[in-house]
Scaffold this active site. Structure first.
Site, PDB file in Angstrom:
ATOM      1  N   CYS A 134       0.816  -1.214   0.000  1.00 37.40           N
ATOM      2  CA  CYS A 134       0.000   0.000   0.000  1.00 37.40           C
ATOM      3  C   CYS A 134       0.850   1.264   0.000  1.00 37.40           C
ATOM      4  O   CYS A 134       0.375   2.322  -0.426  1.00 37.40           O
ATOM      5  CB  CYS A 134      -0.891   0.048   1.235  1.00 37.40           C
ATOM      6  SG  CYS A 134      -1.366  -1.554   1.851  1.00 37.40           S
ATOM      7  N   THR A 221       8.923  -0.109   5.185  1.00 32.86           N
ATOM      8  CA  THR A 221       8.058  -1.286   5.053  1.00 32.86           C
ATOM      9  C   THR A 221       8.205  -1.926   3.679  1.00 32.86           C
ATOM     10  O   THR A 221       8.074  -1.246   2.659  1.00 32.86           O
ATOM     11  CB  THR A 221       6.593  -0.853   5.265  1.00 32.86           C
ATOM     12  OG1 THR A 221       6.455  -0.377   6.600  1.00 32.86           O
ATOM     13  CG2 THR A 221       5.627  -1.989   5.032  1.00 32.86           C
ATOM     14  N   GLU A 288      10.445  -4.188   8.277  1.00 33.37           N
ATOM     15  CA  GLU A 288      11.002  -2.857   8.051  1.00 33.37           C
ATOM     16  C   GLU A 288      12.540  -2.860   8.052  1.00 33.37           C
ATOM     17  O   GLU A 288      13.161  -3.737   8.658  1.00 33.37           O
ATOM     18  CB  GLU A 288      10.483  -1.889   9.128  1.00 33.37           C
ATOM     19  CG  GLU A 288       9.089  -1.351   8.865  1.00 33.37           C
ATOM     20  CD  GLU A 288       7.951  -2.347   9.068  1.00 33.37           C
ATOM     21  OE1 GLU A 288       8.191  -3.406   9.684  1.00 33.37           O
ATOM     22  OE2 GLU A 288       6.821  -2.073   8.608  1.00 33.37           O
ATOM     23  N   HIS A 323      -2.425   7.114   3.167  1.00 36.81           N
ATOM     24  CA  HIS A 323      -1.973   5.956   3.962  1.00 36.81           C
ATOM     25  C   HIS A 323      -2.792   5.817   5.246  1.00 36.81           C
ATOM     26  O   HIS A 323      -3.057   4.704   5.700  1.00 36.81           O
ATOM     27  CB  HIS A 323      -0.471   6.038   4.251  1.00 36.81           C
ATOM     28  CG  HIS A 323       0.107   4.680   4.542  1.00 36.81           C
ATOM     29  ND1 HIS A 323       0.006   3.619   3.671  1.00 36.81           N
ATOM     30  CD2 HIS A 323       0.747   4.186   5.633  1.00 36.81           C
ATOM     31  CE1 HIS A 323       0.564   2.539   4.197  1.00 36.81           C
ATOM     32  NE2 HIS A 323       1.020   2.855   5.402  1.00 36.81           N
ATOM     33  N   TYR A 327      -5.804   2.430   7.311  1.00 37.67           N
ATOM     34  CA  TYR A 327      -5.617   1.708   8.565  1.00 37.67           C
ATOM     35  C   TYR A 327      -6.882   1.058   9.137  1.00 37.67           C
ATOM     36  O   TYR A 327      -6.797   0.048   9.813  1.00 37.67           O
ATOM     37  CB  TYR A 327      -4.912   2.627   9.579  1.00 37.67           C
ATOM     38  CG  TYR A 327      -3.406   2.400   9.539  1.00 37.67           C
ATOM     39  CD1 TYR A 327      -2.732   2.476   8.314  1.00 37.67           C
ATOM     40  CD2 TYR A 327      -2.673   2.081  10.664  1.00 37.67           C
ATOM     41  CE1 TYR A 327      -1.371   2.228   8.248  1.00 37.67           C
ATOM     42  CE2 TYR A 327      -1.318   1.833  10.607  1.00 37.67           C
ATOM     43  CZ  TYR A 327      -0.665   1.907   9.392  1.00 37.67           C
ATOM     44  OH  TYR A 327       0.681   1.647   9.322  1.00 37.67           O
ATOM     45  N   CYS A 330      -6.869  -2.200   6.841  1.00 38.46           N
ATOM     46  CA  CYS A 330      -5.866  -3.234   7.139  1.00 38.46           C
ATOM     47  C   CYS A 330      -5.914  -3.643   8.601  1.00 38.46           C
ATOM     48  O   CYS A 330      -5.891  -4.827   8.909  1.00 38.46           O
ATOM     49  CB  CYS A 330      -4.473  -2.824   6.665  1.00 38.46           C
ATOM     50  SG  CYS A 330      -3.418  -1.995   7.840  1.00 38.46           S
ATOM     51  N   GLU A 474       3.644  -0.896  15.832  1.00 39.95           N
ATOM     52  CA  GLU A 474       3.360  -0.481  14.451  1.00 39.95           C
ATOM     53  C   GLU A 474       2.018   0.226  14.357  1.00 39.95           C
ATOM     54  O   GLU A 474       1.847   1.172  13.582  1.00 39.95           O
ATOM     55  CB  GLU A 474       3.403  -1.697  13.519  1.00 39.95           C
ATOM     56  CG  GLU A 474       3.573  -1.338  12.054  1.00 39.95           C
ATOM     57  CD  GLU A 474       2.281  -0.958  11.349  1.00 39.95           C
ATOM     58  OE1 GLU A 474       2.328  -0.260  10.334  1.00 39.95           O
ATOM     59  OE2 GLU A 474       1.196  -1.363  11.829  1.00 39.95           O
TER      60      GLU A 474
HETATM   61 FE1  SF4 Z   1      -0.740  -1.602   3.959  1.00 41.93          FE
HETATM   62 FE2  SF4 Z   1      -1.515  -1.685   6.481  1.00 41.93          FE
HETATM   63 FE3  SF4 Z   1       0.908  -2.554   5.825  1.00 41.93          FE
HETATM   64 FE4  SF4 Z   1       0.394   0.066   5.772  1.00 41.93          FE
HETATM   65  S1  SF4 Z   1       0.392  -1.267   7.612  1.00 41.93           S
HETATM   66  S2  SF4 Z   1       1.448  -1.132   4.171  1.00 41.93           S
HETATM   67  S3  SF4 Z   1      -1.761   0.050   5.121  1.00 41.93           S
HETATM   68  S4  SF4 Z   1      -1.059  -3.442   5.180  1.00 41.93           S
HETATM   69 FE    FE Z   2       2.036   0.448   8.118  1.00 40.45          FE
END
Ligand code: SF4
Ligand code: FE
Length: 517
Positions: A134, A221, A288, A323, A327, A330, A474
């Site tokens: 993402c 990430t 990360e 972004h 949240y 996800c 996170e």
């Molecule tokens: Fe995608 Fe969630 Fe990972 Fe961010 S934390 S890259 S929104 S899956």
């Molecule tokens: Fe993230």
């Protein structure tokens, strides 16, 4: 080399056993399968250090610390080929009219924004963790509208370059890591005031061919299992910060680039058995790393901002809002698994029918749906930008992410409450399998008679893995720390309007602007 030793550790599954379909190209399809994505990563010549050791490039994605993240990202490719999920995971390119993976798409409607959130929740329900793709998705969307507006005002030609880059990304279905966060050094000083100028990525040379950049990006990430990275400034810039207002695309294995992989809570368990990992197939969060850029050359066709300080803030805010939109999708999906795991632990332990357990599960459901509702709301309230693409409602997106920094802690706290103390005190898988003591672990960690002790241990480990350490932190700092969202509230919420409403209702006539500020 340490990696080779680790790979011999007898882990319970390997990448080539991961359930990925064979390649199935149909007509014009340009989308990679999960397996193709994984194979394409092997062709890179990437420099990755793990625990002080430089890995062999072709072995990076097989390293036990990394392969779960690769499997998770592979799902973003594979699910585009699944008839039950392709509606969410594919889109039609506005540039070429071809069917593409949604993670390379520029949002063309509010429906696209909503589908993104639904897609993220669905994938999280399958992986239980971050699938990393993402960040680059949000970077191309933020750059698409920002470069359009920049060209309009300054007469530059960044938007056409951006469109070419997006088409290249779509046609090759590559994974791009969004690279925004700089190390930042002394937070009280601006980029150019730092004792070490490399605390923020900056341009050190410009010539006819392109630019040379230097510095580092932190908390990256999915970087070590991406094909390219999109560098963006980390904050709004002023005129003196000209060299730091830079955005460009760089292959992750370009000369001068190296990556230092981060540690995670309990990561050494990845070199032991499968059960103790909790989520052995997909791992936790995004794998990360710190990415170092030692004088990296970037050709002009891959440069999307170079010195336009007035537009750095716009790019950062758009990227952050996109972004933060994610949240509730996800983390909503991740929370679905945490709730499920807590409920299964209650079943396995024999207290599922207790009224307080039902109440706690309902409380978790309420919190998870609250997160999801914010992501859907900021998408439904999205608006078209001057470039034609769609942007989320930034205030609601920021509120949604801020809720994640709080409500995930509540969800995880309740899940740990239901799961019981054994989620923290269980012996290891090796103890369970030991011929001399295994029967004691089997006997004394049994719950209801019908459920094998191993199943109860597996579920407890999943809960431990998903609600502790790295995963929890996170939720706090991913997509920006809580204060980063609060700063946006004062900018976006129009407090003056709220004051005028109150004064109007109370029958007070405003005397002038000074009384309502
Ligand atoms: Fe995608 Fe969630 Fe990972 Fe961010 S934390 S890259 S929104 S899956
Ligand atoms: Fe993230």
């Amino acid at each position: 080399m340490e990696c080779a030793a680790i790979l011999d550790c007898g882990i319970g599954f390997a990448l080539n056993e991961f359930h990925l379909q064979e390649l199935t190209f149909k007509g014009e399809m340009i989308m990679k399968t999960g397996k193709e994505y994984i194979e394409s990563l092997r062709k890179r010549n990437i420099k990755v250090y793990v625990k002080g050791q430089l890995l062999k490039s072709e072995e990076v994605i097989d390293h036990p610390f990394i392969r779960g993240h690769v499997n998770s990202a592979a799902m973003t490719f594979e699910l585009a080929h699944d008839p039950t999920t392709e509606d969410l995971v594919t889109a039609t390119s506005h540039l070429t009219g071809k069917k593409i993976n949604r993670f390379t798409h520029i949002h063309q409607s509010k429906e696209d924004l909503i589908k993104k959130v639904k897609m993220l929740r669905m994938i999280s329900q399958k992986t239980g963790t971050c699938y990393q793709r993402c960040v680059g998705f949000d970077a191309i969307n933020a750059l698409y509208s920002t470069t359009f507006e920049m060209d309009l005002k300054l007469g530059t030609n960044y938007h056409e370059r951006m469109k070419s880059y997006i088409q290249y990304m779509q046609d090759n279905d590559i994974m791009v890591a969004g690279a925004m966060t700089d190390p930042k050094g002394d937070r009280s000083l601006r980029p150019g005031q730092q004792a070490d100028p490399d605390m923020f990525v900056h341009v050190v040379e410009k010539n006819d061919q392109g630019i040379v950049v230097r510095g580092a990006k932190a908390h990256m990430t999915g970087m070590v299992n991406s094909h390219e990275m999109l560098i963006m400034p980390t904050m709004g810039m002023i005129a003196e910060d000209k060299d730091y207002a830079v955005s460009c695309a760089i292959p992750v294995d370009a000369p001068g680039v190296l990556h230092i992989f981060g540690r995670q809570t309990n990561d050494d368990r990845k070199c032991e058995g499968e059960i103790d990992q909790g989520n052995a197939q997909f791992g936790i969060v995004g794998g990360e790393c710190l990415t170092v850029l030692e004088n990296v050359f970037v050709p002009w066709e891959k440069v999307f901002m170079c010195g336009e300080t007035d537009f750095a803030g716009m790019l950062v805010e758009r990227f952050a809002s996109y972004h933060r939109q994610n949240y509730g999708g996800c983390k909503g999906g991740v929370s679905d698994i945490v709730i499920g795991a807590a409920a299964v632990m209650a079943d396995y332990s024999g207290y599922a029918k207790a009224a307080h357990i039902k109440d706690k599960i309902n409380e978790m459901i309420h919190l998870a749906e609250t997160l999801y509702a914010c992501s859907i709301a900021c998408s439904a309230e999205g608006k078209q930008t001057a470039s034609g693409s769609y942007f989320v409602d930034p205030l609601l997106a920021n509120v949604g992410k801020h809720n994640v920094t709080r409500l995930i802690y509540d969800i995880d706290r309740i899940a740990q409450d239901i799961g019981g103390g054994l989620t923290a005190t269980l012996p290891s898988e090796s103890d369970l399998k030991n011929p001399e003591i295994g029967m004691y672990v089997e006997k004394y960690f049994k719950g209801v008679a019908s459920v094998p002790t191993e199943d109860r241990m597996r579920m407890a480990r999943l809960l431990e893995n998903m609600t502790g350490g790295t995963a929890l932190i996170e939720s706090m700092h991913g997509a920006g720390s809580p204060q980063a969202q609060k700063v946006m509230y004062s900018k976006l919420s129009n407090l003056d309007h709220k004051k005028r409403c109150a004064m109007n209702l109370a029958g007070i006539k405003p005397k002038g602007d000074e009384n309502t500020k």
